[in-house]
Each structure stands twice: as structure tokens, then as C-alpha cells.
Design a protein around this motif. Structure first.
Motif, PDB file in Angstrom:
ATOM      1  N   GLU A 160      -7.057  56.148  17.441  1.00 25.67           N
ATOM      2  CA  GLU A 160      -7.224  56.797  16.135  1.00 25.67           C
ATOM      3  C   GLU A 160      -7.701  55.815  15.067  1.00 25.67           C
ATOM      4  O   GLU A 160      -8.534  56.152  14.214  1.00 25.67           O
ATOM      5  N   GLU A 161      -7.165  54.581  15.097  1.00 21.63           N
ATOM      6  CA  GLU A 161      -7.539  53.588  14.095  1.00 21.63           C
ATOM      7  C   GLU A 161      -9.044  53.297  14.145  1.00 21.63           C
ATOM      8  O   GLU A 161      -9.701  53.161  13.105  1.00 21.63           O
ATOM      9  N   VAL A 162      -9.595  53.225  15.365  1.00 24.20           N
ATOM     10  CA  VAL A 162     -11.029  52.984  15.508  1.00 24.20           C
ATOM     11  C   VAL A 162     -11.815  54.211  15.060  1.00 24.20           C
ATOM     12  O   VAL A 162     -12.845  54.104  14.384  1.00 24.20           O
ATOM     13  N   TYR A 163     -11.296  55.391  15.404  1.00 23.61           N
ATOM     14  CA  TYR A 163     -11.987  56.640  15.047  1.00 23.61           C
ATOM     15  C   TYR A 163     -12.133  56.773  13.532  1.00 23.61           C
ATOM     16  O   TYR A 163     -13.166  57.236  13.033  1.00 23.61           O
ATOM     17  N   LYS A 164     -11.118  56.360  12.782  1.00 23.04           N
ATOM     18  CA  LYS A 164     -11.159  56.502  11.328  1.00 23.04           C
ATOM     19  C   LYS A 164     -12.326  55.740  10.722  1.00 23.04           C
ATOM     20  O   LYS A 164     -12.862  56.135   9.672  1.00 23.04           O
ATOM     21  N   ARG A 165     -12.760  54.677  11.375  1.00 21.08           N
ATOM     22  CA  ARG A 165     -13.856  53.871  10.842  1.00 21.08           C
ATOM     23  C   ARG A 165     -15.206  54.582  10.977  1.00 21.08           C
ATOM     24  O   ARG A 165     -16.181  54.179  10.355  1.00 21.08           O
ATOM     25  N   LEU A 166     -15.239  55.641  11.796  1.00 24.47           N
ATOM     26  CA  LEU A 166     -16.485  56.387  11.981  1.00 24.47           C
ATOM     27  C   LEU A 166     -16.760  57.358  10.831  1.00 24.47           C
ATOM     28  O   LEU A 166     -17.857  57.901  10.718  1.00 24.47           O
ATOM     29  N   GLU A 167     -15.734  57.562  10.016  1.00 23.81           N
ATOM     30  CA  GLU A 167     -15.881  58.366   8.797  1.00 23.81           C
ATOM     31  C   GLU A 167     -16.513  59.733   9.071  1.00 23.81           C
ATOM     32  O   GLU A 167     -17.467  60.162   8.405  1.00 23.81           O
ATOM     33  N   ALA A 181     -12.889  52.175  22.933  1.00 26.65           N
ATOM     34  CA  ALA A 181     -13.160  52.853  21.665  1.00 26.65           C
ATOM     35  C   ALA A 181     -13.996  51.972  20.744  1.00 26.65           C
ATOM     36  O   ALA A 181     -14.907  52.451  20.054  1.00 26.65           O
ATOM     37  N   MET A 182     -13.695  50.673  20.731  1.00 29.00           N
ATOM     38  CA  MET A 182     -14.470  49.751  19.906  1.00 29.00           C
ATOM     39  C   MET A 182     -15.927  49.701  20.374  1.00 29.00           C
ATOM     40  O   MET A 182     -16.857  49.640  19.567  1.00 29.00           O
ATOM     41  N   TYR A 238     -18.509  43.922  21.192  1.00 31.55           N
ATOM     42  CA  TYR A 238     -17.201  44.346  20.688  1.00 31.55           C
ATOM     43  C   TYR A 238     -16.195  43.233  20.903  1.00 31.55           C
ATOM     44  O   TYR A 238     -16.327  42.405  21.797  1.00 31.55           O
ATOM     45  N   ILE A 239     -15.191  43.213  20.051  1.00 27.94           N
ATOM     46  CA  ILE A 239     -14.211  42.135  20.012  1.00 27.94           C
ATOM     47  C   ILE A 239     -13.058  42.411  20.972  1.00 27.94           C
ATOM     48  O   ILE A 239     -12.564  43.526  21.080  1.00 27.94           O
ATOM     49  N   LYS A 240     -12.629  41.351  21.630  1.00 31.35           N
ATOM     50  CA  LYS A 240     -11.500  41.447  22.552  1.00 31.35           C
ATOM     51  C   LYS A 240     -10.680  40.169  22.452  1.00 31.35           C
ATOM     52  O   LYS A 240     -11.229  39.095  22.222  1.00 31.35           O
ATOM     53  N   GLU A 241      -9.387  40.284  22.621  1.00 32.72           N
ATOM     54  CA  GLU A 241      -8.512  39.116  22.636  1.00 32.72           C
ATOM     55  C   GLU A 241      -8.549  38.517  24.033  1.00 32.72           C
ATOM     56  O   GLU A 241      -8.099  39.115  24.997  1.00 32.72           O
TER      57      GLU A 241
END
Length: 374
Positions: A8-15, A44-45, A134-137
Motif C-alpha cells: 500500500e505504501e508504494v501504491y500511494k506514491r502512484l497518486e 511493487a517498487m 529499484y532499491i533493495k536492502e
């Protein structure tokens, strides 16, 4: 199945660019396509990156919550391409590249078709590239993954790089992404070894010094094979990582496929630090200088594996005391060249409890011995 709460946190950035169910479906498809190589949030990222969240940022601003990122940077190291088998019996490919700009450096993993850009020579050292991924740890901090949906473009402009080298004395175990400049004060032979998977690896060692101290550097595989350096050369190491040697209790630097080593024109001062015999403790490496005050004969013996080895003992004295030194392997022959009163320097010998609980030095493969006067 992917839980929407996880993404959901990633989805919110899609506006609102697409409906939640559509985004979830795309993420589930990406998880399947990556064959378990990433979790749902990472997928998702990647999806978000494919949908256009690709503002160019500086490396210092890359953070775990950025998801898909685009940055322009210079290639400062290229690793080996590794092949692996997926659960569906297909073959995957990956290569690690280190990028840098004027704010820092970061490692990027290029997967499959993206890794082929290295194989065909389209990506080379020193190039300026625009990277979308995309970023990954990762195991040693943040890294950028470039696969399907990612992209690499050539950029026709020079990228300024500001990699502040770390002083050797400031290196601590567990540090990664290390850049240092030092003078080579010792070199080793390239050795082959068998890995658990049956493949053959290569390894060699260097010892580097600067004005703050010295450190042993281990070069693996292609870095070991291409190590054409000699004592006195100044080299720059990029993207090394540090760990403690449990035998010597000293910090060592490791350089694998994701790092790089190159000659440098930078002037580096180094002078060996010698310890007085009276100040030697146990379970650490020391360098001493003094005169020979005792000599024993060479003794041969069988190792547990059936091979033969040899050892001899000498005694070294300075103004503060006298210590027994065990010379192992090729060092043992030194007793045939020395006399009582010969001046000698012994560099990086390991101190341990000896006879009657007295401290003694053990001069093995990592030890350098200099006869100053016979």
C-alpha cells in the motif's frame, strides 16, 4: 498471493494512476516473473518504477523508501558475470557494478538481459550512465537492482566523482563500500582452491600501508588473477569490505567481484611501526627489530595431512628484552644465514604463549623477515 497492506505504501506514491486491484495484480505477476528473487514490496517498487516514478536523484538521496529510482553516475567497478539456475530450470545471469557521483557510491545488480550489456562491452569502466532500477536492502547496505522494467542509457557528459578515501587506521570490521589509497608493502602468490560446489577459485593477498597504519587485503578470483602489482606501487581500492581475521585478531580488507583495484599516482607515506620486545602481548601480530642472540637447528616434522614441514628457532634481543622466534616453512632456512649478533627485522609475526608461559613469536607465511646485517 500478495497482501495489499504490504504494498500500500508504494501504491500511494502512484497518486491514483491505476486502481488498487490493478496494481496488486501487476505486483503478483512481477513476483511470479522474478521467480522468488524478490518479495512483494520489492516487486511493487519495480512495478512503480515501470509506471514512471523515475525522477533523477543523487546517490546520497537514495533511500529504502524511494522504490524505483533513476540516477546518473560513473562506472567505477565492474564485477564478474555469474550464472545461476532458477527453479524452472532456466538460467539467470547477474553482474555487480559500482556507480559513483559527486555525492557517493552505490552497488547495482544487473540481471539477465541487463547483464549482457557488460558481456558485449556496452558497459565499460569510466562511462557515464543513466540508471533506472529499484532499491533493495542488500547484505552490505542499499543496492540498485536493474532487471525487466529497468534501463541503462549512455549519457554524453562527464560525471564528477568524489570518493573520499578512508585512512587505514579508521577501518572497522563490518564496514563496506570502502575506498582507500595505500602503498603496497608486501605481495603474495596467487593460490587456487576448491569451493564447496566443486568450482575452482583464485585468491591472493597484498599488504597496504598509509601514514596511519597497514592492512592485509585479500583479492578474489578475477581480481587475484589480474593483480599485476609490485612492492612500492601505490594503488586505489574501491568498494572493499572489512572483516576481522579470527586467528590474527586483525581487521582485513576483502575485494571481490564488486570491487576494483588500480594503480594510483597519489603520494603515500608509510613507515613500519616496531614494538619493543618488553611491550609484546599475546594473540596479536607484532613487528620487532634487534640482534640475534641465539640459534637452534632446523627440525623437520610431518603435518597431520601427511605432508612435511620444518621449523627452526632463533632468539632476538633489543634494549628491553629477549624473545624466542619460531621460524616456520621457508623461514626455517634462515638459521643457515645468520650468526650471533646479526641484525634482523621481523614483520608481522604472531605472539602467543610459549614455554614456561613466556611469550614467543611465530613467523609463518604472513611474516616478512629482513636481515639488516649479517
Amino acid at each position: 498471493m500478495v497482501s495489499f497492506e504490504e504494498i500500500e505504501e508504494v501504491y500511494k506514491r502512484l497518486e491514483g494512476r491505476l486502481k488498487p486491484d490493478e496494481f496488486k495484480s501487476m505486483v503478483e505477476e512481477k513476483v511470479i516473473m522474478m521467480n522468488g528473487l524478490c518479495d512483494s514490496k520489492t516487486a511493487a517498487m519495480l512495478v512503480a518504477s515501470e509506471l514512471g516514478l523515475n525522477e533523477t536523484i543523487k546517490i546520497k538521496d537514495i533511500a529504502p523508501d524511494k522504490g524505483g529510482v533513476v540516477f546518473i553516475a560513473k562506472v567505477i567497478s565492474i564485477g564478474d558475470i555469474h550464472e545461476f539456475s532458477r527453479s524452472d530450470s532456466s538460467t539467470g545471469r547477474v553482474v555487480n557494478i559500482t556507480f559513483a557521483d559527486d555525492t557517493g557510491s552505490i552497488k547495482a545488480a544487473l540481471w539477465d538481459e541487463a547483464s549482457d550489456l557488460v558481456k558485449i562491452g556496452d558497459i565499460k569502466m569510466g562511462q557515464s550512465l543513466k540508471v533506472k532500477g529499484y532499491i533493495k536492502e542488500g547484505q552490505r547496505g542499499l543496492e540498485v537492482n536493474v532487471g525487466r522494467g529497468g534501463n541503462i542509457e549512455h549519457v554524453d557528459k562527464a560525471v564528477a566523482v568524489n570518493l573520499e578515501p578512508m585512512k587505514i587506521n579508521d577501518i572497522k570490521s563490518g564496514m563496506s563500500g570502502l575506498n582507500i589509497i595505500g602503498r603496497i608493502i608486501d605481495t603474495g602468490k596467487v593460490r587456487a582452491f576448491q569451493r564447496k560446489d566443486g568450482t575452482t577459485g583464485k585468491v591472493t593477498n597484498l599488504t597496504l600501508g598509509d601514514e596511519t597504519g597497514k592492512i592485509r587485503v585479500t583479492l578474489w578470483d578475477s581480481k587475484a588473477e589480474s593483480a599485476d602489482f609490485k612492492i612500492g606501487d601505490t594503488v586505489e581500492i574501491i568498494n572493499g569490505y572489512a572483516r576481522e581475521n579470527t586467528f590474527s585478531n586483525q581487521i582485513e580488507l576483502q575485494l571481490g567481484s564488486g570491487g576494483n583495484i588500480m594503480k594510483s599516482n597519489t603520494a603515500v607515506d608509510y613507515s613500519e611501526t616496531f614494538t619493543q620486545i618488553a611491550d609484546i602481548g599475546i594473540n596479536s601480530a607484532y613487528s620487532v627489530t634487534g640482534h640475534v642472540s641465539g640459534l637452534d637447528e632446523i627440525r623437520e616434522f610431518d603435518r597431520p595431512d601427511g605432508t612435511k614441514n620444518k621449523v627452526s628457532n632463533i632468539y632476538v634481543s633489543d634494549d628491553t628484552g629477549r624473545i624466542r622466534v619460531a621460524l616456520w616453512g621457508e623461514h626455517a632456512e634462515l638459521v643457515n644465514e645468520l650468526d650471533i649478533g646479526s641484525e634482523i627485522s621481523i614483520i608481522d609475526a604472531f605472539a602467543k604463549p610459549g614455554r614456561n608461559e613466556e611469550i614467543e613469536l611465530s613467523a609463518g607465511a604472513r611474516t616478512r623477515i629482513q636481515v639488516l646485517r649479517k
